[in-house]
Write an enzyme that holds these catalytic residues in place. Structure first.
Site, short mmCIF file in Angstrom:
data_model
loop_
_atom_site.label_atom_id
_atom_site.label_comp_id
_atom_site.label_asym_id
_atom_site.label_seq_id
_atom_site.Cartn_x
_atom_site.Cartn_y
_atom_site.Cartn_z
CG PHE B 121 -2.36 -0.01 0.99
CD1 PHE B 121 -2.95 -0.99 0.21
CD2 PHE B 121 -3.19 0.98 1.53
CE1 PHE B 121 -4.32 -0.99 -0.04
CE2 PHE B 121 -4.56 0.98 1.30
CZ PHE B 121 -5.12 -0.01 0.51
CD GLN B 242 -5.97 10.40 2.89
OE1 GLN B 242 -6.68 9.44 3.19
NE2 GLN B 242 -4.68 10.41 3.16
CG HIS B 244 -8.52 7.81 -2.16
ND1 HIS B 244 -8.11 7.28 -3.36
CD2 HIS B 244 -8.32 6.84 -1.24
CE1 HIS B 244 -7.68 6.04 -3.17
NE2 HIS B 244 -7.80 5.74 -1.89
CG LEU B 254 -12.27 4.20 -2.27
CD1 LEU B 254 -11.24 5.31 -2.32
CD2 LEU B 254 -12.42 3.70 -0.83
CD GLU B 257 -2.83 4.04 -0.87
OE1 GLU B 257 -3.46 5.10 -0.69
OE2 GLU B 257 -1.94 3.64 -0.12
NE ARG B 288 -5.05 6.52 0.62
CZ ARG B 288 -5.97 5.90 1.34
NH1 ARG B 288 -6.70 6.59 2.21
NH2 ARG B 288 -6.18 4.61 1.19
CG HIS B 355 -10.82 8.98 1.12
ND1 HIS B 355 -11.83 8.11 0.81
CD2 HIS B 355 -9.85 8.24 1.72
CE1 HIS B 355 -11.49 6.89 1.22
NE2 HIS B 355 -10.31 6.94 1.79
NE ARG B 399 -7.31 7.54 6.68
CZ ARG B 399 -7.48 6.60 5.75
NH1 ARG B 399 -6.73 5.51 5.76
NH2 ARG B 399 -8.39 6.74 4.83
#
Lengths: 233, 588
Positions: B121, B242, B244, B254, B257, B288, B355, B399
């Site tokens: 990730f 955030q 995304h 969404l 990731e 991100r 996000h 994050r």
């Protein structure tokens, strides 16, 4: 685009009625889903009550009856529907208001099948091992979002809503029966024995036909029956 | 009159039935506390259900790993704004808690040896910034769904008491500062109910609905955050929101990731794999904030795709149908349903999409809500917060993917444990403050006014448009100032909003009005905090202050509703047992 929507507010309406709404073609974008249309209608008439949340078919809030078939508003493309689009609450459930139904009985049956992993052995410090092949057996079962499209499309559930567990709860039951980690097979099968809880299923297959996630409760029920036979032998 | 109000008493109350609330409730129910969970939707509708990619834990099932590397990555990902004590605590606890979830029934995907499947990730490394790590434990791309359902199931088993479809209006607080419970509204009947509890845990999730295009559910209106603000509690680090990198362009759904974790990558209109220019080492698996800025820049500089050149493409076809069906079935389904695109054949159009709320109700690593006093800070007795509505802060300014599911289970459990201690020391309910109850009732009854006025829906739409335009990926003083003015104008309009629907029965219009009130408070908090922070850090990118400024801004913002006042508090740089990771330039 023309809509016929089931309306009923027990506070002000003597009985339910179908209300006509029209969306102008400029309000209907390509790729629009039924939920988007309902939201457009609601922005004009805020008294229209319906449940919805994620808008992408994972939360399971917006099960409704669309042109006679159960489905999720957020996954149903307007372009796939014949006009006038008739929207009603899912059938067989007590109606709270408009498209909102009381799901208590549905969740009662869900809880009744003990939808949790039961392991009698002591827990290891690490994860239980499970082969990819065994994990594959949960595919098509664990994805259920508890929207209720299946159970509320099932005539056996309409006739015996208090006694027949219904396809959603039975799919959940099989999700644990099929889990190589679960150690309560006998207990689960015993719980489903008798004329009603599972055996009211007459393989009408409405459940499988309407599942918005493409799951097959009918096959799951059949698999439980096979396990019961195996258990008896 | 508040005296006629129906009342219920519980030892402990949890507001919100996502992963954080349910993990805490489980801890409490298993300790035989009398626990109630209030949720405005049926628990499995909570937005945890939509988390896709996975949950981070250094299990080292695929590549070498340990919690200390995870800690480093999280601190670097946070752009050094994360509190290092809380981050150490979370990363150390991760493996144990993931195994616990597995034992509870979560159907994780598996490796050939039977262990939990882990995928790479963004922002993950081995050995403090070395090669890519594979730390994210996944159940295909439906990890949030399986965790939420499992936690709900375990709570049924533990006999937690649920108030399903009850909306929380306001916290009840007495003059000594104790939180005594919450006024809630039963949605089905429209009747208010006072729930008294010795402790209240807010686990109400984020406020993605602040922005027009977002990956969030309709319910994500930050209700707990606004309740805290109204109770006089500040919100921390609200400027860090955030975006995304891969929301479906123009729609917002969404795309995990994990799609890049499995080997997918982003291309611009020339077919160029542009992340190689922005993050030569980590490429598409940079943090991100970094990837979102890169996409924004590509589009702005004319290298976007499509007829309006307003998005980039996420290429997955080279992974093959088998991998996609096995590892990413959910996003394939989403692409087919909403875009009529088969990812095994065609790339997916994506764009940075609102996000996750990094900021929130300030807490310590026990989930206790803390506020500044003259010297340091103190706890609000009886009040806890966990998950996206809280700011521990483990996410700081940005994050890492896979850390939000971890955050909710780690701090849900920690808060549960601390509440058990609190209950031991506070055996009896305190006397309810009737003035506070009346204030909450007044807040609710404001919506009974029947004269003419503007509609709620218009306010929501306008607010979301303003936030998107004036408080997006890149910000400047000028734009933020205009944004604040516009938000305050909308706030003024709100006074004249009236409901047309006055039915008591399942009145969704009333709920939406209460939600939009909450969003408005949070918009003011977000823009005000963003305007004040004159630096670029993590998700907060100021064109007029392009660099991180540790000398002046290595500190948390605290926004108070009263007077729109800002205060600041230091970042905790001292971990629990290891050496500090001092701030250094952040390169991927």
């Amino acid at each position: 685009m023309k809509f016929l929507i089931y309306r009923y507010d027990p506070e002000s309406d003597k009985k339910p009625f179908m209300q006509t709404f029209e969306l102008h073609s400029k309000d209907v974008q390509p790729g629009m889903m039924l939920r988007d249309a309902l939201l457009k209608i609601k922005s004009r008439d805020e008294t229209l009550a319906f449940r919805h949340s994620c808008g992408e078919g994972v939360c399971g809030s917006d099960a409704i009856n669309i042109n006679g078939k159960n489905g999720l508003g957020c996954l149903t493309a307007l372009s796939s529907l014949k006009e006038p689009i008739e929207v009603r609450p899912v059938p067989g459930m007590p109606i709270i208001r408009d498209l909102v139904v009381d799901m208590s009985q549905f969740f009662h049956h869900y809880r009744a099948v003990k939808p949790w992993l039961i392991v009698h052995d002591s827990e290891p410090e690490v994860e239980y091992l499970q082969s990819p092949e065994d994990r594959d057996k949960l595919d098509g079962l664990y994805e259920c979002i508890l929207c209720g499209c299946c159970s509320t499309a099932c005539p056996s559930f309409w006739w015996n809503p208090d006694k027949f567990r219904g396809p959603a709860a039975l799919l959940q039951s099989y999700r644990f029966l099929a889990d190589s980690r679960d150690q309560a097979t006998e207990e689960r099968l015993e719980d489903l024995d008798g004329p009603y809880r599972m055996f009211r299923c007459h393989t009408i297959m409405n459940c499988t036909n309407v599942c918005p996630k493409g799951l097959n409760p009918s096959a799951a029920i059949n698999n439980i029956k096979k396990l019961m036979v195996k258990d008896m032998v | 009159m508040s005296m006629d109000l129906p009342r219920r008493q519980f030892d402990t109350l949890v507001i919100g039935a996502g992963g954080g609330g349910l993990r805490a409730a489980l801890q409490l129910a298993q300790a035989d506390a009398n626990v109630a969970v209030v949720s405005k939707v049926f628990p499995t509708r909570s937005h945890t259900v939509a988390a896709q990619g996975g949950i981070n834990a250094a299990l080292a099932n695929v590549l070498p790993d340990n919690w200390h590397w995870h800690m480093y990555d999280t601190i670097k990902g946070s752009d050094y704004l994360g509190d290092q004590d809380a981050i150490e605590y979370m990363c150390r606890a991760a493996s144990h808690l993931v195994v616990e979830l597995e034992h509870a029934g979560v159907p994780f995907s598996r490796l050939d040896n039977g262990k939990i499947y882990q995928r790479p990730f963004g922002g993950q490394s081995q050995n403090f910034g070395g090669e890519q790590a594979a730390r994210t434990c996944a159940a295909a791309d439906r990890t949030g769904h399986v965790i939420l359902h499992t936690l709900y199931q375990q709570n049924i088993r533990a006999k937690t008491h649920f108030f399903d479809e009850y909306f929380a209006i306001d916290l009840i607080r007495d003059d000594n500062g104790f939180i005594l419970g919450v006024l809630v509204l039963e949605i089905e009947t429209g009747e208010p109910l006072l729930i008294e509890a010795k402790t209240t845990l807010l686990a109400t999730g984020g406020a993605g609905q602040l922005f027009r295009t977002n990956t969030n559910a309709h319910i994500n209106t930050g209700d707990g955050l606004a309740m805290a603000l109204r109770a006089g509690i500040p919100l921390q680090d609200m400027e860090f929101f955030q975006f995304h990198p891969t929301g479906v362009a123009g729609r917002g759904m969404l795309i995990t990731e994990g799609a890049r974790g499995e080997g997918g990558y982003l291309i611009n209109k020339d077919g160029e794999r542009f992340m190689e220019r922005y993050a030569p080492h980590a490429k598409d698996l940079a943090s991100r904030d970094v990837v979102s800025r890169a996409i924004f820049t590509e589009v702005k500089e004319g290298r976007g795709c499509g007829p309006d050149a307003d998005y980039v493409l996420l290429k997955l076809d080279h992974l093959g149908k088998e991998v996609l069906d096995k590892r990413l079935p959910g996003i394939c389904e989403t692409s087919r349903t909403f875009l009529h695109i088969e990812p095994a054949e065609e790339p997916i159009p994506v764009y940075p999409t609102a996000h996750y709320t990094m900021g929130g109700i300030p807490t310590n690593r026990f989930g206790q809500v803390v506020v500044p006093v003259e010297q340091g800070e103190e706890c609000i007795p009886g009040l806890y917060a966990v998950g996206e509505c809280a700011c521990v802060s483990v996410h700081g300014a940005n994050r890492l993917g896979g850390n939000s599911l971890l955050d909710i289970v780690v701090f849900g459990r920690a808060a549960g444990n601390d509440i058990i201690q609190f209950l031991k020391n506070n055996r009896y309910h305190r006397k309810i403050d009737e003035n506070s109850v009346q204030a909450a009732l007044d807040h609710l009854h404001r919506w009974d006014k029947k004269d003419e006025g503007e509609s709620v829906a218009g306010i929501r739409t306008d607010l979301q448009a303003v936030m998107e335009e004036y408080c997006g990926v890149f910000r400047t003083e000028e734009i933020l100032k205009q944004g604040l003015e516009k938000v305050l104008e909308i706030e003024k309009r709100m006074e004249h909003v009236r409901l047309k629907d006055h039915s008591k029965i399942f009145n969704t219009a009333r709920i939406e009005a209460l939600e939009v009130e909450n969003l408005l408070d949070l918009a003011v908090a977000t823009v005000t905090s963003a305007l004040a922070r004159q630096e670029s850090r993590g998700a907060h990118s100021r064109i007029d202050y392009p660099d991180r400024n540790d000398k002046q801004w290595l500190k948390h913002s605290l926004f108070f509703k009263e007077g729109r006042r800002l205060d600041y508090k230091p970042v905790t740089l001292q971990p629990l047992s290891v050496e500090t990771f001092p701030p250094k330039p952040r390169v991927y």
